[in-house]
Enzyme design. Structure first.
Site, PDB file in Angstrom:
ATOM      1  N   ASP A 163       0.792  -1.027   0.075  1.00  0.00           N
ATOM      2  CA  ASP A 163      -0.059   0.019  -0.006  1.00  0.00           C
ATOM      3  C   ASP A 163       1.000   1.187  -0.028  1.00  0.00           C
ATOM      4  O   ASP A 163       0.735   2.138  -0.632  1.00  0.00           O
ATOM      5  CB  ASP A 163      -1.058  -0.063   1.264  1.00  0.00           C
ATOM      6  N   ARG A 182      -1.855   4.452  16.713  1.00  0.00           N
ATOM      7  CA  ARG A 182      -1.775   5.266  15.844  1.00  0.00           C
ATOM      8  C   ARG A 182      -1.352   6.653  16.006  1.00  0.00           C
ATOM      9  O   ARG A 182      -1.094   7.601  15.309  1.00  0.00           O
ATOM     10  CB  ARG A 182      -3.166   4.969  15.192  1.00  0.00           C
ATOM     11  N   ASP A 186      -7.973   2.773  10.738  1.00  0.00           N
ATOM     12  CA  ASP A 186      -6.801   3.444  10.814  1.00  0.00           C
ATOM     13  C   ASP A 186      -6.709   4.985  10.278  1.00  0.00           C
ATOM     14  O   ASP A 186      -6.239   5.945  10.667  1.00  0.00           O
ATOM     15  CB  ASP A 186      -5.312   2.712  10.301  1.00  0.00           C
ATOM     16  N   SER A 240      -2.498  -9.938   6.456  1.00  0.00           N
ATOM     17  CA  SER A 240      -2.336  -8.414   6.749  1.00  0.00           C
ATOM     18  C   SER A 240      -1.896  -8.283   8.068  1.00  0.00           C
ATOM     19  O   SER A 240      -2.824  -8.670   8.934  1.00  0.00           O
ATOM     20  CB  SER A 240      -3.312  -7.714   6.319  1.00  0.00           C
TER      21      SER A 240
END
Ligand code: ARG
Length: 412
Positions: free
Chosen positions: A13, A92, A121, A170
């Site tokens: 990504d 985060r 996220d 993932s």
């Protein structure tokens, strides 16, 4: 000269985001920022190598100490979301702040992330970033990219991607938890193979006991050895993980409302949360414990949302700090059958008196057994009266009555 700072991991990504930010968004310069919140060394190697192959100006920021401290704050709040100790969620805001700082130092006019438009996220990053004047971009979401498209684009452009280090899953790893999702795991009826786990061994018949010491609700030592937050968490991940402690396989309700199947490993978190709650059980009063579950739930909810800097959280922290003044002492945890089970607790602030609670002593101090007689007579009194009234109604089926006497109230 336009410059954008990208949250960079070296995965598919974020790798495709580098050329896209130039081609599609017209940026002259892209810089990559990787924030260390305790990922395994291999992830930094991958990020470094990919950055180099891309010719990307790359920065690594160590935010482990700050993140570890936030994890320990979450212990004081007994924080879990639907059973998950919030590793990804807590990391985060820390990552977002660190990236913002680099972006400002490096004279960037924008920040970008590679999150999809489906997860949490994106919301957690942007909540922090949109406090600033910088522009915020989410190429994967804004261009509607799929993994398949990204892979083709990467092949076409000869970008340095090897399909990700985690194979088909993932994976998101930091000090507090390791999360595995995607591919076959998206089917809630699919039983995950043992190799999705990396931190935890299969629970065995073996058991072990360790002692955790707390000061004001913060864990400070393991088996009497004082440890800094990072070392303490790392050590417990190691020790408890060896006994198969801290696996969660769950359906998670994301912020956008989507349900997803998630798998997590979090041996240290499970151990510390169990120990902390056991110590609160000894020192807090019944009403403090009951009320604190509401405080804790709100705290965990805001943490899940990535909003630990909300004023509500400061207010909750005020309550938490007040209660934690007495959460000092030790708890013995037994690792057993994949669980971290509190088996002993000790504190000089115990709201407990063995002499008063014991079956063996008759009278101590100001209370004695017979004093309970009056309480026992009153206990349940209202419900006794109410139940008598219900019995007097005769337990007849009212709908039948209504039908037979044309809707008149029963006069019995
Ligand atoms: N669903 C979790 C959360 O929102 C964590 C997801 C982690 N991401 C991953 N690619 N495994 O907190």
């Amino acid at each position: 000269m336009t410059r954008v700072a990208l949250a960079f991991s070296g995965g598919l990504d974020t790798t495709v985001c580098v050329p896209l930010l130039e081609e599609e968004y017209g940026y002259d310069d892209v810089i990559g920022v990787t924030v260390d919140v305790g990922q395994p060394a291999a992830e930094f190697d991958e990020a470094e190598a990919t950055a180099e192959a891309l010719g990307l100006e790359h920065y690594v920021v160590d935010a482990r100490a700050e993140f570890a401290q936030l994890c320990l704050e979450s212990v004081r709040a007994n924080a879990t979301y639907q059973g998950y100790p919030l590793g990804t969620a807590l990391a985060r805001p820390v990552i977002a702040e660190a990236i913002l700082e680099v972006a400002k130092e490096q004279d960037c006019d924008a920040v970008a992330h590679g999150c999809t438009g489906k997860g949490n996220d994106q919301l957690r990053f942007e909540a922090i970033w949109r406090d600033s004047d910088l522009d915020v971009y989410a190429p994967v979401r804004e261009l509607g990219l799929t993994r398949e498209w990204e892979q083709e684009y990467a092949d076409e452009k000869d970008l340095p991607v090897e399909g990700g280090s985690g194979g088909d899953w993932s994976i998101d790893t930091n000090l507090w938890s390791r999360s595995v999702e995607g591919d076959d795991l998206e089917d809630p009826s699919y039983v995950p193979p043992g190799d999705i786990y990396d931190w935890t061994d299969d629970p065995s018949g073996e058991t072990d006991e360790i002692e955790i010491s707390f000061e004001n609700g913060y864990p400070v030592a393991v088996d009497g050895e004082e440890l800094e937050p990072i070392a303490l968490i790392e050590q417990l991940n190691e020790v408890a993980g060896a006994y198969g402690v801290g696996r969660t396989d769950m359906m998670e309700d994301r912020m956008l409302g989507l349900k997803v199947r998630e798998n997590y490993e979090h041996p240290a978190a499970t151990t510390l949360l169990a120990a902390h709650e056991a110590l609160e059980g000894l020192v807090l009063t019944q009403e403090e414990r009951q009320f604190k579950t509401q405080i804790d739930n709100q705290w965990a909810q805001k943490a899940y949302e990535g909003l630990v800097d909300a004023p509500l959280v400061s207010a909750l922290d005020g309550f938490i700090a007040e209660t934690q003044k007495r959460v000092t002492g030790t708890v013995t945890i037994r690792f057993e059958g994949g669980r971290a089970r509190p088996v002993a607790r000790d504190s000089e602030y115990a709201a407990y008196s063995a002499a008063h609670a014991s079956f063996d002593t008759e009278t101590v101090g100001k209370i004695e057994q017979e004093d309970a007689t009056g309480v026992a007579k009153y206990h349940g009194f209202q419900r006794r009266l109410a139940n008598e009234s219900i019995a007097a109604l005769g337990g007849e089926d009212e709908t039948t009555d209504v039908a037979t006497d044309g809707g008149d109230a029963d006069e019995d």
